[in-house]
Motif scaffolding. Sequence first.
Motif, mmCIF file in Angstrom:
data_model
loop_
_atom_site.group_PDB
_atom_site.id
_atom_site.type_symbol
_atom_site.label_atom_id
_atom_site.label_comp_id
_atom_site.label_asym_id
_atom_site.label_seq_id
_atom_site.Cartn_x
_atom_site.Cartn_y
_atom_site.Cartn_z
ATOM 1 N N ASP A 39 0.829 -1.206 0.000
ATOM 2 C CA ASP A 39 0.000 0.000 0.000
ATOM 3 C C ASP A 39 0.866 1.259 0.000
ATOM 4 O O ASP A 39 0.568 2.232 -0.709
ATOM 5 N N GLN A 40 1.941 1.261 0.776
ATOM 6 C CA GLN A 40 2.834 2.414 0.826
ATOM 7 C C GLN A 40 3.537 2.626 -0.517
ATOM 8 O O GLN A 40 3.745 3.769 -0.941
ATOM 9 N N GLN A 41 3.891 1.534 -1.181
ATOM 10 C CA GLN A 41 4.510 1.668 -2.511
ATOM 11 C C GLN A 41 3.522 2.279 -3.504
ATOM 12 O O GLN A 41 3.901 3.133 -4.317
ATOM 13 N N GLN A 42 2.268 1.859 -3.450
ATOM 14 C CA GLN A 42 1.265 2.429 -4.336
ATOM 15 C C GLN A 42 1.056 3.905 -4.025
ATOM 16 O O GLN A 42 0.927 4.731 -4.942
ATOM 17 N N GLU A 43 1.033 4.253 -2.745
ATOM 18 C CA GLU A 43 0.877 5.658 -2.353
ATOM 19 C C GLU A 43 2.067 6.478 -2.845
ATOM 20 O O GLU A 43 1.908 7.601 -3.333
ATOM 21 N N GLN A 44 3.277 5.925 -2.726
ATOM 22 C CA GLN A 44 4.464 6.634 -3.197
ATOM 23 C C GLN A 44 4.400 6.847 -4.710
ATOM 24 O O GLN A 44 4.725 7.936 -5.206
ATOM 25 N N SER A 45 3.970 5.844 -5.445
ATOM 26 C CA SER A 45 3.838 5.994 -6.896
ATOM 27 C C SER A 45 2.814 7.077 -7.237
ATOM 28 O O SER A 45 3.029 7.890 -8.138
#
Length: 111
Positions: A68-74
């Motif tokens: 989820d954090q990777q998606q938010e960062q993207s």
Amino acid sequence: MANARTAFPKVVDPRRVDAADEHRWELFPYLVAVMILVTVVAVFHVWSRVKVVDLGLEINQLRREYKDQQQEQSRLKLEVASLKTPARIEAIAKGTLGMTLPTDQQVVVVK
């Protein structure tokens, strides 16, 4: 007398029963200690398995949070890229700040 032994093979000498009971009572503390040791080992084994399962669940939860954090960062990187576009910056400068492009007399070339 020989017939008596063969006819009643389960008759026990009372003196032997007392000796066997005394021998059993001598072993009782050792048997209790072994039972306690087995119980402690079993409880430790169950506790360790529960801990492994809990850690597995926690790892899965952290993996989901990481994804989820990777998606938010993207998503945020894309938003930053869209906010940094020259056309948007120029529109804000002209509309909100009242700026204009410099004229030829306002530009100074430094050599």
